[in-house]
Write a protein that holds these residues in place. Structure first.
Motif, PDB file in Angstrom:
ATOM      1  N   LEU B  23       0.838  -1.206   0.000  1.00  0.00           N
ATOM      2  CA  LEU B  23       0.000   0.000   0.000  1.00  0.00           C
ATOM      3  C   LEU B  23       0.873   1.257   0.000  1.00  0.00           C
ATOM      4  CD1 LEU B  23      -2.824  -0.775   2.590  1.00  0.00           C
ATOM      5  CD2 LEU B  23      -3.074  -0.617   0.103  1.00  0.00           C
ATOM      6  N   LEU B  24       1.933   1.214   0.811  1.00  0.00           N
ATOM      7  CA  LEU B  24       2.830   2.376   0.897  1.00  0.00           C
ATOM      8  C   LEU B  24       3.492   2.639  -0.458  1.00  0.00           C
ATOM      9  CD1 LEU B  24       3.899   4.372   3.092  1.00  0.00           C
ATOM     10  CD2 LEU B  24       5.899   2.890   3.281  1.00  0.00           C
ATOM     11  N   ALA B  25       3.920   1.550  -1.113  1.00  0.00           N
ATOM     12  CA  ALA B  25       4.562   1.699  -2.428  1.00  0.00           C
ATOM     13  C   ALA B  25       3.589   2.287  -3.447  1.00  0.00           C
ATOM     14  CB  ALA B  25       5.092   0.341  -2.904  1.00  0.00           C
ATOM     15  N   ARG B  26       2.357   1.787  -3.440  1.00  0.00           N
ATOM     16  CA  ARG B  26       1.376   2.282  -4.418  1.00  0.00           C
ATOM     17  C   ARG B  26       1.024   3.743  -4.168  1.00  0.00           C
ATOM     18  NH1 ARG B  26      -1.644  -0.918  -7.579  1.00  0.00           N
ATOM     19  NH2 ARG B  26      -2.045   1.108  -8.504  1.00  0.00           N
ATOM     20  N   LEU B  27       0.889   4.112  -2.900  1.00  0.00           N
ATOM     21  CA  LEU B  27       0.545   5.509  -2.601  1.00  0.00           C
ATOM     22  C   LEU B  27       1.738   6.419  -2.904  1.00  0.00           C
ATOM     23  CD1 LEU B  27      -1.718   7.350  -1.642  1.00  0.00           C
ATOM     24  CD2 LEU B  27      -0.993   6.931   0.720  1.00  0.00           C
ATOM     25  N   ALA B  28       2.943   5.942  -2.610  1.00  0.00           N
ATOM     26  CA  ALA B  28       4.139   6.725  -2.938  1.00  0.00           C
ATOM     27  C   ALA B  28       4.285   6.887  -4.452  1.00  0.00           C
ATOM     28  CB  ALA B  28       5.384   6.057  -2.343  1.00  0.00           C
ATOM     29  N   MET B  29       3.949   5.848  -5.217  1.00  0.00           N
ATOM     30  CA  MET B  29       4.002   5.965  -6.683  1.00  0.00           C
ATOM     31  C   MET B  29       3.018   7.010  -7.181  1.00  0.00           C
ATOM     32  SD  MET B  29       4.349   1.903  -7.611  1.00  0.00           S
ATOM     33  CE  MET B  29       3.895   2.083  -9.354  1.00  0.00           C
ATOM     34  N   ALA B  30       1.845   7.038  -6.570  1.00  0.00           N
ATOM     35  CA  ALA B  30       0.844   8.040  -6.973  1.00  0.00           C
ATOM     36  C   ALA B  30       1.349   9.447  -6.664  1.00  0.00           C
ATOM     37  CB  ALA B  30      -0.482   7.772  -6.262  1.00  0.00           C
ATOM     38  N   ALA B  31       2.031   9.609  -5.525  1.00  0.00           N
ATOM     39  CA  ALA B  31       2.579  10.927  -5.183  1.00  0.00           C
ATOM     40  C   ALA B  31       3.732  11.290  -6.120  1.00  0.00           C
ATOM     41  CB  ALA B  31       3.043  10.941  -3.726  1.00  0.00           C
ATOM     42  N   ALA B  32       4.582  10.303  -6.427  1.00  0.00           N
ATOM     43  CA  ALA B  32       5.739  10.556  -7.304  1.00  0.00           C
ATOM     44  C   ALA B  32       5.303  11.001  -8.692  1.00  0.00           C
ATOM     45  CB  ALA B  32       6.610   9.302  -7.396  1.00  0.00           C
ATOM     46  N   ALA B  33       4.130  10.525  -9.117  1.00  0.00           N
ATOM     47  CA  ALA B  33       3.642  10.878 -10.453  1.00  0.00           C
ATOM     48  C   ALA B  33       3.353  12.370 -10.582  1.00  0.00           C
ATOM     49  CB  ALA B  33       2.381  10.065 -10.777  1.00  0.00           C
ATOM     50  N   GLU B  34       3.248  13.069  -9.449  1.00  0.00           N
ATOM     51  CA  GLU B  34       2.920  14.495  -9.475  1.00  0.00           C
ATOM     52  C   GLU B  34       4.138  15.399  -9.333  1.00  0.00           C
ATOM     53  OE1 GLU B  34      -0.242  15.290 -10.096  1.00  0.00           O
ATOM     54  OE2 GLU B  34      -0.635  13.128 -10.182  1.00  0.00           O
ATOM     55  N   VAL B  35       5.333  14.819  -9.208  1.00  0.00           N
ATOM     56  CA  VAL B  35       6.538  15.627  -9.020  1.00  0.00           C
ATOM     57  C   VAL B  35       7.594  15.194 -10.044  1.00  0.00           C
ATOM     58  CG1 VAL B  35       6.084  15.960  -6.545  1.00  0.00           C
ATOM     59  CG2 VAL B  35       7.572  14.071  -7.287  1.00  0.00           C
ATOM     60  N   PRO B  36       8.617  16.016 -10.289  1.00  0.00           N
ATOM     61  CA  PRO B  36       9.605  15.666 -11.322  1.00  0.00           C
ATOM     62  C   PRO B  36      10.679  14.678 -10.893  1.00  0.00           C
ATOM     63  CG  PRO B  36      10.028  17.867 -10.474  1.00  0.00           C
ATOM     64  CD  PRO B  36       8.759  17.399  -9.823  1.00  0.00           C
ATOM     65  N   HIS B  37      10.784  14.380  -9.584  1.00  0.00           N
ATOM     66  CA  HIS B  37      11.852  13.492  -9.123  1.00  0.00           C
ATOM     67  C   HIS B  37      11.350  12.057  -9.039  1.00  0.00           C
ATOM     68  CE1 HIS B  37      13.145  17.531  -7.779  1.00  0.00           C
ATOM     69  NE2 HIS B  37      14.299  17.085  -8.195  1.00  0.00           N
ATOM     70  N   PRO B  38      12.121  11.090  -9.565  1.00  0.00           N
ATOM     71  CA  PRO B  38      11.577   9.742  -9.773  1.00  0.00           C
ATOM     72  C   PRO B  38      11.584   8.806  -8.573  1.00  0.00           C
ATOM     73  CG  PRO B  38      13.819   9.856 -10.633  1.00  0.00           C
ATOM     74  CD  PRO B  38      13.466  11.253 -10.172  1.00  0.00           C
ATOM     75  N   ASP B  39      12.539   9.005  -7.636  1.00  0.00           N
ATOM     76  CA  ASP B  39      12.751   7.972  -6.616  1.00  0.00           C
ATOM     77  C   ASP B  39      12.267   8.404  -5.234  1.00  0.00           C
ATOM     78  OD1 ASP B  39      14.203   6.053  -8.244  1.00  0.00           O
ATOM     79  OD2 ASP B  39      15.843   7.509  -8.250  1.00  0.00           O
ATOM     80  N   PRO B  40      11.724   7.477  -4.452  1.00  0.00           N
ATOM     81  CA  PRO B  40      11.416   7.779  -3.058  1.00  0.00           C
ATOM     82  C   PRO B  40      12.719   7.874  -2.267  1.00  0.00           C
ATOM     83  CG  PRO B  40      11.058   5.445  -3.479  1.00  0.00           C
ATOM     84  CD  PRO B  40      11.417   6.074  -4.799  1.00  0.00           C
ATOM     85  N   VAL B  41      12.938   8.969  -1.571  1.00  0.00           N
ATOM     86  CA  VAL B  41      14.141   9.123  -0.740  1.00  0.00           C
ATOM     87  C   VAL B  41      13.789   8.890   0.726  1.00  0.00           C
ATOM     88  CG1 VAL B  41      15.881  10.771   0.077  1.00  0.00           C
ATOM     89  CG2 VAL B  41      15.319  10.640  -2.368  1.00  0.00           C
TER      90      VAL B  41
END
Lengths: 254, 254
Positions: B23-41
């Motif tokens: 769930l955390l990965a999927r929600l983080a992917m949804a958030a990442a889709a809205e910003v220019p940086h690709p990786d979760p830090v």
């Protein structure tokens, strides 16, 4: 929910920015005011820009109010610029028993070394709000020594009593010099993210803090901290993700 | 920004709830889709209620887009019930060098013990998505042994390749049996909060995971984790705040 709060003067560190732990405590207090649970149990802040003394706009979103815990997000904005985003779960730390196996031996306060305003190159305002004593083996950076370990340990005392006890832990978790100073690596170590797990309300007076960095990978490092009371009982665990200074400086700002 | 995503079937654990790391990965992917940086830090999730396979509403708030990092908050809701709140900073993990002092020796994968579906009392669906091998000394709970240490270590492999590499670290950080099983203390160990600091994109294949609990205070405990690649390079640090099971059970659900 959006409202104004006042960021007090006197918490500034190098460059005039307000201490990140104090900002985290103030924003967590604003979030706690919107839920029925009094204490911060786990608080995460992401630092977006420098905070300044003066008026700030706080926006709080309550995500859940449960039986034992409540969760809220919050954001602090000054003059239209984002300063800090927070996600926190609140509970009741009086549920935690007084005694358990988390108690360890800690050295006496009076064996540690008081830090004075004069010892900080930049003499930030915060030294009047936060009293700090460091273990002798962590003070090499004051003499410009290099090659030690990335550790900081000592005692912190927050005599500015305007913060409820458990929220003081958020300040204590960000009050010590950076662990990298222990290596003799000086410079501004910006916090990307700071998470504090509060386990007990702290007593008045001195709090024990021990911080260390194990892994520096490229621009990133962690600072893991433990806060304890003078009897050695665990008060909080902290971890921050910070950025390594780009340029090393032989002076020792805080 | 609000949109719908589909939570895949097959990630269910005990009781039919979807694995928190997925769930955390999927929600983080949804958030990442809205910003220019690709990786979760650095990603923090607060767990608000059980997630189920099927449609979920995701709301993302971008807090800041900076030069090197971007920060966003997000929330996942199903059928009007809050499931997960997230706060994350994204960056570019290709900036992190291949080699550094974070590399340590790890045991070979083939010395660890595969876990089968039959070994889990509740046979959760997730065993088809996540392959797990445990170090022999961490498998006492499978034989109902008590009195070990609150540690779990072994290897994890995520063959469901629908997640970008760095986001798989969020799943790997929540894929092992609870550390309390090492003590022989069984039961549901609900996660209050999980923070993962990603340091490198992981390779395909097996990832090393080592988790331990040092402090149980009243209802609260931490699980600190390290994820490494087969060469022993640090991939991520994780920490979760969890709740101790209220009733101990002599069986070993996952």
């Amino acid at each position: 929910m959006s409202r104004q709060i006042e960021i007090e003067e006197g918490w500034e560190v190098v460059g005039g920015a307000v201490n990140g732990g104090y900002l985290l405590a103030r924003l967590a207090m604003a979030a706690a005011a919107e839920v029925p649970h009094p204490d911060p149990v786990t608080v995460t802040g992401h630092y977006l820009g420098p905070g300044r003394p003066g008026t700030a706009t706080v926006e709080v979103t309550v995500h859940k109010v449960g039986a034992g815990h409540s969760t809220a997000g919050a954001r602090l904005v000054q003059e239209g610029r984002p300063v800090l985003a927070l996600l926190a779960t609140f509970g009741d730390l009086t549920r935690v028993p007084d005694e358990d196996e988390s108690t360890v031996a800690v050295p006496p306060v009076d064996e540690s070394r008081p830090l004075t305003r004069e010892e900080f190159a930049a003499a930030p305002e915060i030294v009047d709000r936060v009293s700090l004593r460091l273990d002798e083996e962590c003070t090499g950076f004051l003499r410009g020594e290099r090659g030690g370990r990335p550790e900081m340990a000592g005692w912190v005392r927050l005599d500015a009593a305007t913060l409820p006890p458990a929220f003081r832990l958020l300040v204590a978790a960000d009050a010590f010099p950076p662990t990298l100073f222990g290596l003799g690596e000086f410079g501004w170590v910006p916090t990307v993210e700071l998470t504090v797990h509060c386990r007990r309300r702290p007593p008045e007076g001195w709090l024990r803090g021990e911080f260390r960095t194990r892994y520096v990978t490229g621009p990133y490092l962690e600072e893991d901290g433990e806060l304890r009371d003078p009897r050695g009982r665990l008060l909080a665990l902290s971890r921050q993700l910070a950025l390594r200074p780009r340029g090393a400086s032989p002076t020792a700002p805080r």
